[in-house]
Write a protein that holds these residues in place. Structure first.
Motif, short mmCIF file in Angstrom:
data_model
loop_
_atom_site.label_atom_id
_atom_site.label_comp_id
_atom_site.label_asym_id
_atom_site.label_seq_id
_atom_site.Cartn_x
_atom_site.Cartn_y
_atom_site.Cartn_z
N ALA A 279 48.08 23.46 47.21
CA ALA A 279 46.75 24.02 46.87
C ALA A 279 46.09 23.79 45.68
N PRO A 280 45.48 22.44 45.40
CA PRO A 280 44.95 22.09 44.16
C PRO A 280 44.07 22.86 43.36
N TRP A 281 43.38 23.75 44.16
CA TRP A 281 42.48 24.53 43.63
C TRP A 281 43.19 25.81 42.73
N LEU A 282 44.47 26.01 43.06
CA LEU A 282 45.07 27.12 42.35
C LEU A 282 45.58 26.85 40.88
N ALA A 283 45.55 25.50 40.74
CA ALA A 283 45.58 25.24 39.03
C ALA A 283 44.53 25.73 38.28
N GLY A 284 43.44 25.73 38.57
CA GLY A 284 42.23 26.42 37.80
C GLY A 284 42.04 27.88 38.27
N VAL A 285 42.26 28.29 39.32
CA VAL A 285 42.01 29.88 39.85
C VAL A 285 43.24 30.50 39.01
N LEU A 286 44.57 29.96 39.05
CA LEU A 286 45.43 30.98 38.41
C LEU A 286 45.09 31.46 36.95
N PRO A 287 44.95 30.46 36.05
CA PRO A 287 44.42 30.92 34.67
C PRO A 287 43.04 31.76 34.73
N ALA A 288 42.18 31.43 35.53
CA ALA A 288 40.84 32.16 35.80
C ALA A 288 41.24 33.56 36.16
N ALA A 289 42.04 33.79 36.98
CA ALA A 289 42.39 35.43 37.60
C ALA A 289 43.21 35.91 36.43
N PHE A 290 43.94 35.36 35.67
CA PHE A 290 44.55 35.95 34.41
C PHE A 290 43.61 36.26 33.54
N SER A 291 42.60 35.58 33.21
CA SER A 291 41.53 35.88 32.11
C SER A 291 40.79 36.82 32.80
N ALA A 292 40.40 36.84 34.09
CA ALA A 292 39.57 38.00 34.58
C ALA A 292 40.16 39.24 34.50
N ALA A 293 41.44 39.20 34.78
CA ALA A 293 42.23 40.56 34.79
C ALA A 293 42.27 40.97 33.37
N GLY A 294 42.36 40.18 32.24
CA GLY A 294 42.14 40.60 30.99
C GLY A 294 40.76 41.03 30.57
N LEU A 295 39.51 40.87 31.13
CA LEU A 295 38.31 41.19 30.82
C LEU A 295 38.45 42.96 31.53
N LEU A 296 39.14 42.82 32.70
CA LEU A 296 39.08 44.33 33.19
C LEU A 296 40.27 45.39 32.51
N GLY A 297 41.20 44.70 31.95
CA GLY A 297 42.03 45.47 31.07
C GLY A 297 41.56 45.63 29.61
N GLY A 298 40.52 44.82 29.11
CA GLY A 298 40.00 45.24 27.94
C GLY A 298 38.96 46.53 28.16
N VAL A 299 38.07 46.40 29.16
CA VAL A 299 37.27 47.25 29.66
C VAL A 299 38.28 48.79 29.84
N LEU A 300 39.17 48.62 30.57
CA LEU A 300 39.77 50.04 30.72
C LEU A 300 40.34 50.33 29.33
N PHE A 301 40.95 49.58 28.66
CA PHE A 301 41.73 49.96 27.43
C PHE A 301 40.82 50.69 26.62
N ALA A 302 39.37 50.07 26.41
CA ALA A 302 38.35 50.65 25.74
C ALA A 302 37.87 52.28 26.31
N ARG A 303 38.24 52.35 27.56
CA ARG A 303 37.72 53.77 28.14
C ARG A 303 38.90 54.49 27.71
N PHE A 304 40.02 54.14 27.85
CA PHE A 304 41.39 55.16 27.66
C PHE A 304 42.12 54.99 26.28
N GLN A 305 41.68 54.16 25.33
CA GLN A 305 42.26 53.93 24.26
C GLN A 305 42.61 55.19 23.71
#
Length: 425
Positions: A279-305
């Motif tokens: 699945a060649p597309w996975l090479a780019g999508v995997l880091p992108a999914a990691f980064s997207a989760a980072g954005l979500l984690g940042g939003v949640l952390f700001a809310r519940f810090q």
């Protein structure tokens, strides 16, 4: 990070004088405080100058994500092997580890405009030379790549120093740190995509030229904003080791090297998993999914810090959770499960990076805040390069980011100063 008591982040400059306001009537005994939740990202961006400072800083840092990809594409266009092209990208990636602390110290001593203008001019000149001359002359290309990396303006450290001057209290500053850490994910997702699009549409040289342009535009806009133009660090004392003098700072920075190594190893793991899953597309999508989760984690952390500045236990718990988040990826899994499980450490990355940033700033001696963030960025970038270099020979297995995250958590639990006697939250 190192086990040290971290109090509210100290100001490096005096807050702007505000007009006197009529005192509020006292609240009856037992009433809750006026604010029961932490400030949100929107609360931070409502304050004057914050939006412009953040956007210009992100634009100025886009080249950090653009240039490695553009260099590889440019080198391959001129007939160099992938290994040679990777060396050029590695030179660019490692050079900021030397330049950022130096430019950060210059900012602490003489203000932000000088290092921002100087760094932007050096980056634009080096990348402009590469865009015009190409990479055919390999020694010249290597020098230009190194100079472009070493000249990266201290926008990250400058922004974190300015939060204390443009925001009203430490609660807003903590949320601003989370916002800044979250936007770094944008740099490393948008930057490569922008470089590939420009190289495909026009040429790799055009991608390098665009990287030079965004660095100039972002840096000049940032440095000419009034708070950046007028900010001065608190007077600093001449001390042996300077920023590295606090005992907890050194293991803290070493832990950040391993934190960066997890991301560098993840990029290689994505390529290997993509080949294994066909699945060649996975090479780019995997880091992108990691980064997207980072954005979500940042939003949640700001809310519940936490309502107060982070304590050592918060740092250690986040480090341990981040390491544990890599464990499920060791099992043989189908593609959807890999993407889903990679989001777990991704969601914890931004909160961990935020608390690390607050800890670095709190430990830094007075008048060294920008240089301290420069050391932090250097540690992470060295880890990125090291993780990428190590993951290849080890087959790109997810065990590499797991080991790096475990070493990061171990260093975060190191007691380098006496444990605080007061109760921690």
């Amino acid at each position: 990070m190192a086990h040290a008591q971290v109090r509210d982040v100290p100001r490096t400059t005096k807050a702007p004088t505000r007009a006197p306001q009529s005192p509020l009537p006292p609240s009856p005994a037992g009433d809750p405080t006026p604010r029961t939740t932490p400030p949100t990202f929107r609360d931070v961006l409502r304050h004057r100058y914050c939006r412009r400072l953040l956007i210009s800083s992100v634009i100025g840092r886009l080249s950090l994500g653009m240039v490695p990809v553009a260099l590889i594409l440019a080198a391959q266009e001129h007939g160099h092997s992938l290994a040679t092209a990777s060396v050029l990208a590695a030179l660019y990636g490692i050079a900021p580890a030397l330049g950022l602390p130096l430019l950060g110290r210059l900012a602490d001593l003489h203000g932000l405009p000088l290092p921002c203008h100087l760094g932007a001019a050096l980056v634009a000149t080096a990348l402009g030379t590469l865009a015009l001359m190409g990479t055919s002359h390999l020694p010249l290309a290597a020098v230009c790549a190194a100079l472009a990396g070493a000249g990266c303006p201290p926008l990250e450290g400058g922004l974190r120093s300015l939060w204390h001057a443009v925001l009203p209290d430490d609660a807003h500053v903590r949320t601003a740190y989370t916002l800044d850490s979250s936007t770094q994910e944008i740099v490393y997702v948008t930057g490569p995509a922008l470089a590939i699009a420009m190289a495909t549409w026009l040429s790799p040289a055009a991608a390098l030229a665009l990287a030079a342009a965004v660095t100039l535009a972002g840096s000049l806009t940032f440095a000419t904003t009034r708070p950046a133009h007028t900010w001065r660090a608190a007077p600093r004392r001449r001390q042996r080791l300077g920023v590295l003098r606090p005992p907890a700072m050194r293991p803290l920075l070493f832990s950040l090297v391993f934190l960066g190594a997890t991301i560098g190893a993840l990029d290689v793991a994505g390529i290997v998993v993509a080949e294994r899953q066909d699945a060649p597309w996975l090479a780019g999508v995997l880091p992108a999914a990691f980064s997207a989760a980072g954005l979500l984690g940042g939003v949640l952390f700001a809310r519940f810090q936490p309502a107060t500045a982070p304590r050592p236990r918060h740092l250690m718990l986040l480090g341990a959770a981040f390491a544990a988040g890599w464990l499920p990826l060791l099992a043989p899994l189908p593609t959807p499960a890999i993407l889903l499980l990679a989001m777990l450490p991704g969601a914890l990355f931004v909160p961990l990076l935020t608390v690390a940033s607050l800890t670095v700033t709190a430990l830094a001696p007075p008048g060294t805040s920008t240089e301290a963030v420069g050391w932090m960025s250097s540690a992470i970038r060295l880890g990125l390069a090291g993780g990428t270099a190590l993951a290849g020979p080890l087959g790109g297995h997810f065990a590499v980011p797991l080991m790096a995250a475990a070493l990061c958590a171990l260093l975060l639990s190191a007691r380098t100063v006496p444990a605080p006697t007061t109760a921690e939250v």
